[in-house]
Enzyme design. Structure first.
Site, PDB file in Angstrom:
ATOM      1  N   HIS A  18     -45.143   7.431   6.678  1.00  0.00           N
ATOM      2  CA  HIS A  18     -45.969   8.624   6.887  1.00  0.00           C
ATOM      3  C   HIS A  18     -46.959   8.430   8.032  1.00  0.00           C
ATOM      4  CE1 HIS A  18     -44.769   9.821   2.528  1.00  0.00           C
ATOM      5  NE2 HIS A  18     -43.876  10.204   3.419  1.00  0.00           N
ATOM      6  N   ASP A 137     -26.821  19.508   1.128  1.00  0.00           N
ATOM      7  CA  ASP A 137     -26.662  18.160   1.664  1.00  0.00           C
ATOM      8  C   ASP A 137     -27.405  18.029   2.997  1.00  0.00           C
ATOM      9  OD1 ASP A 137     -25.601  15.533   2.041  1.00  0.00           O
ATOM     10  OD2 ASP A 137     -24.242  16.425   3.499  1.00  0.00           O
ATOM     11  N   ASP A 158     -34.427  10.269   5.704  1.00  0.00           N
ATOM     12  CA  ASP A 158     -35.036   9.362   4.715  1.00  0.00           C
ATOM     13  C   ASP A 158     -34.247   9.404   3.400  1.00  0.00           C
ATOM     14  OD1 ASP A 158     -36.835   7.789   3.317  1.00  0.00           O
ATOM     15  OD2 ASP A 158     -38.295   9.394   3.022  1.00  0.00           O
TER      16      ASP A 158
HETATM   17  C1  LIG Z   1     -36.706   8.777  -0.300  1.00  0.00           C
HETATM   18  S1  LIG Z   1     -36.685  10.368  -1.019  1.00  0.00           S
HETATM   19  C2  LIG Z   1     -37.465  11.390   0.175  1.00  0.00           C
HETATM   20  C3  LIG Z   1     -38.933  11.156   0.377  1.00  0.00           C
HETATM   21  C4  LIG Z   1     -39.571  12.042   1.408  1.00  0.00           C
HETATM   22  N1  LIG Z   1     -38.828  12.051   2.659  1.00  0.00           N
HETATM   23  C5  LIG Z   1     -40.994  11.630   1.666  1.00  0.00           C
HETATM   24  O1  LIG Z   1     -41.253  10.806   2.561  1.00  0.00           O
HETATM   25  O2  LIG Z   1     -41.872  12.146   0.997  1.00  0.00           O
HETATM   26  C6  LIG Z   1     -35.003  10.847  -0.824  1.00  0.00           C
HETATM   27  C7  LIG Z   1     -34.682  12.245  -1.341  1.00  0.00           C
HETATM   28  O3  LIG Z   1     -33.362  12.602  -0.929  1.00  0.00           O
HETATM   29  C8  LIG Z   1     -32.766  13.396  -1.933  1.00  0.00           C
HETATM   30  N2  LIG Z   1     -31.315  13.371  -1.671  1.00  0.00           N
HETATM   31  C9  LIG Z   1     -30.376  12.511  -2.093  1.00  0.00           C
HETATM   32  N3  LIG Z   1     -29.192  12.775  -1.508  1.00  0.00           N
HETATM   33  C10 LIG Z   1     -29.402  13.829  -0.685  1.00  0.00           C
HETATM   34  C11 LIG Z   1     -28.582  14.544   0.224  1.00  0.00           C
HETATM   35  N4  LIG Z   1     -27.291  14.231   0.428  1.00  0.00           N
HETATM   36  N5  LIG Z   1     -29.125  15.555   0.928  1.00  0.00           N
HETATM   37  C12 LIG Z   1     -30.446  15.896   0.769  1.00  0.00           C
HETATM   38  N6  LIG Z   1     -31.262  15.258  -0.079  1.00  0.00           N
HETATM   39  C13 LIG Z   1     -30.757  14.230  -0.784  1.00  0.00           C
HETATM   40  C14 LIG Z   1     -33.220  12.753  -3.216  1.00  0.00           C
HETATM   41  O4  LIG Z   1     -33.134  13.668  -4.292  1.00  0.00           O
HETATM   42  C15 LIG Z   1     -34.670  12.366  -2.860  1.00  0.00           C
HETATM   43  O5  LIG Z   1     -35.557  13.389  -3.246  1.00  0.00           O
END
Ligand SMILES: C[S@@+](CC[C@H](N)C(=O)[O-])C[C@H]1O[C@@H](n2cnc3c(N)ncnc32)[C@H](O)[C@@H]1O
Length: 269
Positions: A18, A137, A158
């Site tokens: 962040h 996705d 991420d």
């Molecule tokens: C590490 S977390 C994200 C944290 C966020 N970027 C932050 O810094 O606050 C990863 C997220 O990706 C989601 N996720 C998993 N597979 C995904 C996909 N194929 N496309 C979009 N989101 C996905 C999960 O549900 C999770 O909420």
């Protein structure tokens, strides 16, 4: 899809990620021209640090809680101010940090695949008219948005790295994204289980042909099986980003009992 970021929000790796996000958006906002932020794996946007999940792991306590009162770097102070906007127990994830930094001419696309996380994200981003939430996705949706009409912006990738092929899919998607939007700034987060695996992933991402690429690593002493080391790859980092991150990490790393490093993988500012 078992991963829930609510167990990890505000941990040492979130602090580094962040900080980098705030630094990049600060640079993009130096010019009046609009920018876009595309957050391919957005999470729920706001995390309750008093909730059972956060208390169970204690990761925020060993993360953002240890740096809240620090100062001495403009970037760090800006991040801490943004992180505290909702109160000490409400930690903003990457899409809410981005939303808090948007100007009227900018926009955010936040993509989240998990239905419950996506529903919470919709609530968290409701105050921002220029924030669009997409459930689906993140890899496919990201590519569908490129190149953005603004021609400038941050692409944040991420993923949870749960699936065995996620490193491969993430690197392949970044390469495809770079073919469509080579001048974008890319911030890619990944866990490092071994130096060899980390280097291999960096190599796969660098095959995108990025002329400037910076790697940031942060490492803590963690119990067996817990995340101890994380990396950030920044493609096309803005001028001055490395110096700002170096200064901020020099202050936060000792407080997090972490070791941080930055190295140029391609080009140099
Ligand atoms: C590490 S977390 C994200 C944290 C966020 N970027 C932050 O810094 O606050 C990863 C997220 O990706 C989601 N996720 C998993 N597979 C995904 C996909 N194929 N496309 C979009 N989101 C996905 C999960 O549900 C999770 O909420």
């Amino acid at each position: 899809m078992n991963y829930r970021h609510s167990y990890h929000a505000g941990n040492f790796a979130d602090v580094a990620k962040h900080l980098a996000e705030v630094a990049i958006l600060g640079h993009l906002a130096k010019k009046d021209a609009p920018f876009v932020v595309i957050d391919s794996h957005a999470g729920r946007g706001l995390y309750d640090l008093g909730a059972e999940e956060a208390r169970k792991t204690g990761e925020a306590k060993a993360g953002v809680e240890r740096v809240r009162d620090l100062s001495g770097s403009a970037l760090l102070e800006r991040y801490l101010k943004l992180a505290a906007e909702g109160g000490a127990l409400s930690y903003p994830g990457s899409p809410v940090i981005a939303a808090r930094m948007l100007r009227p001419q900018d926009r955010l696309v936040a993509i989240e695949k998990h239905p419950e996380e996506a529903a919470l994200l919709k609530q968290a981003l409701a105050p921002w008219r220029k924030a669009r939430i997409e459930d689906g996705d993140g890899y496919a949706r990201l590519l569908a948005h490129l190149p953005p009409p603004e021609r400038r912006g941050l692409i944040l990738v991420d993923p949870p790295f749960e699936a065995p092929d996620e490193f491969e899919v993430a690197a392949r998607t970044v390469r495809a994204a770079m073919r469509k939007f080579a001048t974008g700034i890319y911030l890619i987060w990944y866990p490092i289980k071994s130096a060899a695996a980390g280097n291999a992933f960096a190599g796969e991402v660098l095959a995108s042909g990025a002329k400037k690429a910076l790697r940031i690593e942060i490492e803590i002493d963690a119990a067996e099986g817990k995340l101890a080391r994380a990396g950030l790859l920044v493609l096309n980092p803005p001028y001055g980003f490395d110096a700002e991150m170096t200064a901020a990490l020099a202050i936060v790393a000792p407080a997090l009992k972490a070791r941080a490093s930055l190295d140029w993988l391609a080009g140099e500012a």
